[in-house]
Motif scaffolding. Structure first.
Motif, PDB file in Angstrom:
ATOM      1  N   ILE A  41      37.748  40.832  47.930  1.00  0.00           N
ATOM      2  CA  ILE A  41      37.806  42.131  47.843  1.00  0.00           C
ATOM      3  C   ILE A  41      37.760  42.377  46.201  1.00  0.00           C
ATOM      4  O   ILE A  41      37.676  40.999  45.818  1.00  0.00           O
ATOM      5  CB  ILE A  41      38.853  42.592  48.199  1.00  0.00           C
ATOM      6  CG1 ILE A  41      40.177  41.944  47.957  1.00  0.00           C
ATOM      7  CG2 ILE A  41      39.516  42.972  49.592  1.00  0.00           C
ATOM      8  CD1 ILE A  41      41.348  42.246  47.983  1.00  0.00           C
ATOM      9  N   GLU A  42      37.678  43.485  45.693  1.00  0.00           N
ATOM     10  CA  GLU A  42      37.709  43.257  43.963  1.00  0.00           C
ATOM     11  C   GLU A  42      39.009  43.532  43.750  1.00  0.00           C
ATOM     12  O   GLU A  42      39.904  44.317  43.915  1.00  0.00           O
ATOM     13  CB  GLU A  42      37.046  44.677  43.695  1.00  0.00           C
ATOM     14  CG  GLU A  42      35.513  43.620  43.769  1.00  0.00           C
ATOM     15  CD  GLU A  42      34.804  44.854  42.832  1.00  0.00           C
ATOM     16  OE1 GLU A  42      34.884  45.631  41.874  1.00  0.00           O
ATOM     17  OE2 GLU A  42      33.502  44.189  42.765  1.00  0.00           O
ATOM     18  N   ALA A  43      39.677  43.335  42.728  1.00  0.00           N
ATOM     19  CA  ALA A  43      41.213  43.560  42.041  1.00  0.00           C
ATOM     20  C   ALA A  43      40.700  43.433  40.400  1.00  0.00           C
ATOM     21  O   ALA A  43      39.793  43.560  39.925  1.00  0.00           O
ATOM     22  CB  ALA A  43      41.986  42.609  42.661  1.00  0.00           C
ATOM     23  N   GLN A  44      42.140  44.375  39.523  1.00  0.00           N
ATOM     24  CA  GLN A  44      41.918  44.152  38.577  1.00  0.00           C
ATOM     25  C   GLN A  44      42.811  43.568  37.799  1.00  0.00           C
ATOM     26  O   GLN A  44      44.274  44.252  38.355  1.00  0.00           O
ATOM     27  CB  GLN A  44      41.872  45.783  37.799  1.00  0.00           C
ATOM     28  CG  GLN A  44      41.494  46.568  36.400  1.00  0.00           C
ATOM     29  CD  GLN A  44      41.585  47.224  36.199  1.00  0.00           C
ATOM     30  OE1 GLN A  44      40.963  48.503  37.586  1.00  0.00           O
ATOM     31  NE2 GLN A  44      42.360  48.239  35.499  1.00  0.00           N
ATOM     32  N   VAL A  45      42.812  42.946  36.693  1.00  0.00           N
ATOM     33  CA  VAL A  45      43.644  42.660  36.007  1.00  0.00           C
ATOM     34  C   VAL A  45      45.277  43.523  35.493  1.00  0.00           C
ATOM     35  O   VAL A  45      44.743  44.552  34.095  1.00  0.00           O
ATOM     36  CB  VAL A  45      42.988  41.386  34.820  1.00  0.00           C
ATOM     37  CG1 VAL A  45      44.590  40.396  33.992  1.00  0.00           C
ATOM     38  CG2 VAL A  45      42.044  40.680  35.382  1.00  0.00           C
ATOM     39  N   ILE A  46      45.794  43.513  35.834  1.00  0.00           N
ATOM     40  CA  ILE A  46      46.970  43.944  34.664  1.00  0.00           C
ATOM     41  C   ILE A  46      48.076  43.507  33.693  1.00  0.00           C
ATOM     42  O   ILE A  46      48.607  44.739  33.601  1.00  0.00           O
ATOM     43  CB  ILE A  46      47.746  45.529  36.324  1.00  0.00           C
ATOM     44  CG1 ILE A  46      48.262  44.272  37.231  1.00  0.00           C
ATOM     45  CG2 ILE A  46      46.927  45.824  36.731  1.00  0.00           C
ATOM     46  CD1 ILE A  46      48.783  44.670  38.242  1.00  0.00           C
ATOM     47  N   GLY A  47      47.784  42.482  34.288  1.00  0.00           N
ATOM     48  CA  GLY A  47      48.970  41.563  33.723  1.00  0.00           C
ATOM     49  C   GLY A  47      48.645  40.177  33.596  1.00  0.00           C
ATOM     50  O   GLY A  47      48.026  39.743  34.501  1.00  0.00           O
ATOM     51  N   PHE A  48      49.874  39.182  33.185  1.00  0.00           N
ATOM     52  CA  PHE A  48      50.347  38.476  32.666  1.00  0.00           C
ATOM     53  C   PHE A  48      51.534  37.881  32.445  1.00  0.00           C
ATOM     54  O   PHE A  48      52.295  38.352  31.545  1.00  0.00           O
ATOM     55  CB  PHE A  48      49.240  37.859  31.778  1.00  0.00           C
ATOM     56  CG  PHE A  48      48.903  37.777  30.583  1.00  0.00           C
ATOM     57  CD1 PHE A  48      49.830  37.107  30.171  1.00  0.00           C
ATOM     58  CD2 PHE A  48      48.382  38.780  30.094  1.00  0.00           C
ATOM     59  CE1 PHE A  48      49.752  37.741  28.484  1.00  0.00           C
ATOM     60  CE2 PHE A  48      48.022  38.926  28.729  1.00  0.00           C
ATOM     61  CZ  PHE A  48      49.126  38.599  28.320  1.00  0.00           C
ATOM     62  N   ASN A  49      51.649  36.282  33.400  1.00  0.00           N
ATOM     63  CA  ASN A  49      53.398  36.096  33.035  1.00  0.00           C
ATOM     64  C   ASN A  49      53.611  34.712  33.938  1.00  0.00           C
ATOM     65  O   ASN A  49      53.073  34.148  34.679  1.00  0.00           O
ATOM     66  CB  ASN A  49      54.433  36.694  33.902  1.00  0.00           C
ATOM     67  CG  ASN A  49      56.020  36.625  34.684  1.00  0.00           C
ATOM     68  OD1 ASN A  49      56.191  36.453  33.354  1.00  0.00           O
ATOM     69  ND2 ASN A  49      56.408  36.934  35.099  1.00  0.00           N
ATOM     70  N   HIS A  50      54.247  34.145  32.346  1.00  0.00           N
ATOM     71  CA  HIS A  50      54.275  32.567  32.764  1.00  0.00           C
ATOM     72  C   HIS A  50      53.517  31.561  33.144  1.00  0.00           C
ATOM     73  O   HIS A  50      52.982  31.013  34.085  1.00  0.00           O
ATOM     74  CB  HIS A  50      55.370  32.352  34.152  1.00  0.00           C
ATOM     75  CG  HIS A  50      56.777  32.690  33.424  1.00  0.00           C
ATOM     76  ND1 HIS A  50      57.330  32.749  32.128  1.00  0.00           N
ATOM     77  CD2 HIS A  50      57.059  33.764  34.190  1.00  0.00           C
ATOM     78  CE1 HIS A  50      58.645  33.313  32.312  1.00  0.00           C
ATOM     79  NE2 HIS A  50      58.712  34.223  33.075  1.00  0.00           N
ATOM     80  N   GLY A  51      52.000  32.107  32.186  1.00  0.00           N
ATOM     81  CA  GLY A  51      50.541  31.130  32.663  1.00  0.00           C
ATOM     82  C   GLY A  51      49.846  31.509  34.500  1.00  0.00           C
ATOM     83  O   GLY A  51      48.752  31.348  34.175  1.00  0.00           O
ATOM     84  N   ARG A  52      50.611  32.710  35.156  1.00  0.00           N
ATOM     85  CA  ARG A  52      49.840  33.725  36.212  1.00  0.00           C
ATOM     86  C   ARG A  52      49.032  34.750  35.755  1.00  0.00           C
ATOM     87  O   ARG A  52      49.951  35.604  35.054  1.00  0.00           O
ATOM     88  CB  ARG A  52      50.705  33.596  37.473  1.00  0.00           C
ATOM     89  CG  ARG A  52      51.312  31.909  37.438  1.00  0.00           C
ATOM     90  CD  ARG A  52      52.191  32.041  39.048  1.00  0.00           C
ATOM     91  NE  ARG A  52      52.693  30.987  39.314  1.00  0.00           N
ATOM     92  CZ  ARG A  52      53.423  30.762  40.604  1.00  0.00           C
ATOM     93  NH1 ARG A  52      53.721  32.273  41.287  1.00  0.00           N
ATOM     94  NH2 ARG A  52      53.348  29.692  40.931  1.00  0.00           N
TER      95      ARG A  52
END
Length: 449
Positions: free
Chosen positions: A59-70
């Motif tokens: 599946i495809e997904a979009q990057v919506i943010g990041f938090n604590h290296g994830r």
């Protein structure tokens, strides 16, 4: 063919990433609600990633943010088949789509792919989905009227080319029928219709019954039903706006209809809450109220070009005109048209409450005579409704109030003026002529000068 070209360009892009060892890979670490978290995939916000599955194409997904290296991702489809440690690979830094005259008469999804069984897209070109904000000093003034073909709007709430308007309505009060009338009867060169978060049955019914063959000839429909992911519902509204921008840059008059802005806000609410944003009014996180103006401000007119006249439907949950989304939309739009359930229940269509509706650019696109005529009609309507109970029980005595006498005389003609059959088209000139006749008084009363 556009669909084949899109597939080929995506394949070439992916191959180039592999050959140049530029692909960013990571592993899926968690799935909480509708949000995914990946480790080792340092992709930029807004980019698109591919997540492999055990028994399918992934599946495809979009990057919506990041938090604590994830890295936080929002899937663009069902998550069935995902497993811990699934490989996450960057496939595109920016989303792209096809625009152009080849889209006219077609129905596409949030990714720009045709879903109308009419074959691949042709006669179109590829461009980026995101665009820079328009310089406010390069905005064209709203100075020309825009004919929507609806008598009450043309005569009393005249819209201008490049205006952004909200259509506030509860459920089942004729919102879709009014949108269909405007899409068929407006003077726009192109109509871009975004059906965001609607039931799948309603999408097909609207295209087949409301728009019809004639309405589809100059229309592009972006359909993202309610069962699609919040990411796609968000992307669908953005895609429709981007398509309208491309037609506007080609110096065309564009009518952008987004149904609905509330579903757009609800999609962002799901995404915001999944990423850990704190809920505020009615559970809407702060990002919702920052996203609304980002979408709305892309519509309007540009110097030496065309214009996007945009109408956004806003669902007033429980007919509450103080709903957070209704209140936020009212603040960023150039006017609002309110549909009344009371009028709808009385079979008064379109069920526009003219007293509660406002067009902030009306005075910029109409003459003084037209403004006085509309103002007089509004006054007669307000006076009659203020005394409706007294008239209904028989307490009204002719001659006791000159203004009320005039309102009582005009009221039946004004009510007839405000109603319009679905198959009837009324242009600006006809609307003003008919309004003059509606507010004219008999020879025994003072006529409007």
């Amino acid at each position: 063919m556009c669909s084949d070209q899109l597939h080929s360009s995506l394949v070439r892009y992916r191959e180039g990433l592999r050959q140049n060892e530029l692909s960013i890979q990571g592993r899926l670490s968690s799935l909480v609600g509708v949000a995914l978290q990946a480790e080792g995939c340092d992709a930029p916000v807004g980019s698109r990633c591919h997540i492999s599955t055990d028994g399918g194409d992934g599946i495809e997904a979009q990057v919506i943010g990041f938090n604590h290296g994830r890295t936080l991702l929002m899937p663009a489809g069902p998550v069935h088949g995902l497993s811990p440690k699934a490989r996450v690979t960057l496939i595109a830094n920016k989303l792209r789509f096809y625009a152009g005259n080849g889209l006219l008469g077609r129905v596409i999804d949030a990714n720009g792919k045709p879903i109308d069984n009419k074959g691949p897209l042709t006669a179109c070109y590829e461009t980026e989905l995101s665009s820079d904000p328009v310089d406010p000093l390069k905005r064209a003034a709203v100075s020309e009227p825009f004919d929507v073909g609806v008598r009450s709007i043309n005569g009393l709430l005249t819209l201008g080319k490049g205006q952004r308007v909200g259509l506030f309505a509860g459920s089942g009060v004729g919102k879709s029928a009014l949108l269909g009338m405007m899409s068929k009867y407006s003077e726009a060169d192109v109509t871009v219709l975004a059906l965001i978060g609607e039931r799948g049955r309603e999408v097909n019914d609207f295209i087949r019954d409301t728009l019809g063959v004639e309405g589809m000839k100059r229309c592009v429909v972006v359909a993202v039903p309610a069962d699609q992911s919040p990411l796609l519902r968000l992307q669908g509204a953005m895609l429709a706006t981007a398509i309208a921008e491309e037609f506007c840059n080609a110096q065309k008059q564009v009518l952008l209809l987004v149904d609905s802005l509330t579903r757009f806000a609800q999609a962002q609410r799901q995404i915001g809450l999944a990423t850990g944003e704190p809920p505020t009014s009615k559970g809407y996180p702060p990002s919702v109220f920052s996203m609304l103006p980002q979408l709305v401000e892309r519509a309007g007119g540009i110097e030496n070009g065309g214009a996007i006249t945009a109408i956004y439907t806003v669902l007033a949950e429980g007919d509450d005109q103080n709903d957070p989304v209704v209140d936020a939309a009212r603040a960023v739009l150039d006017g609002h048209i309110v549909l009344s359930r009371t009028l709808s229940d009385a079979s008064h269509y379109p069920a526009i409450d003219i007293g509660a509706s406002v067009s902030r650019t009306k005075n910029s696109v109409t003459s003084k005579v037209q403004q006085q005529l509309a103002s007089q009609a509004m006054q007669y309507s307000a006076v009659y409704q203020q005394n409706a109970d007294m008239i209904r029980v028989g307490m009204y005595q002719p001659g006791s109030d000159d203004q009320l006498d005039k309102a009582v005389q005009v009221w039946p003609k004004l009510q007839q003026y405000l109603q319009q059959d679905l198959e009837e088209k009324v242009n600006l000139e006809q609307a003003h002529e008919q309004l003059l006749k509606a507010v004219q008084l008999s020879s025994s009363a003072t006529e409007l000068s």
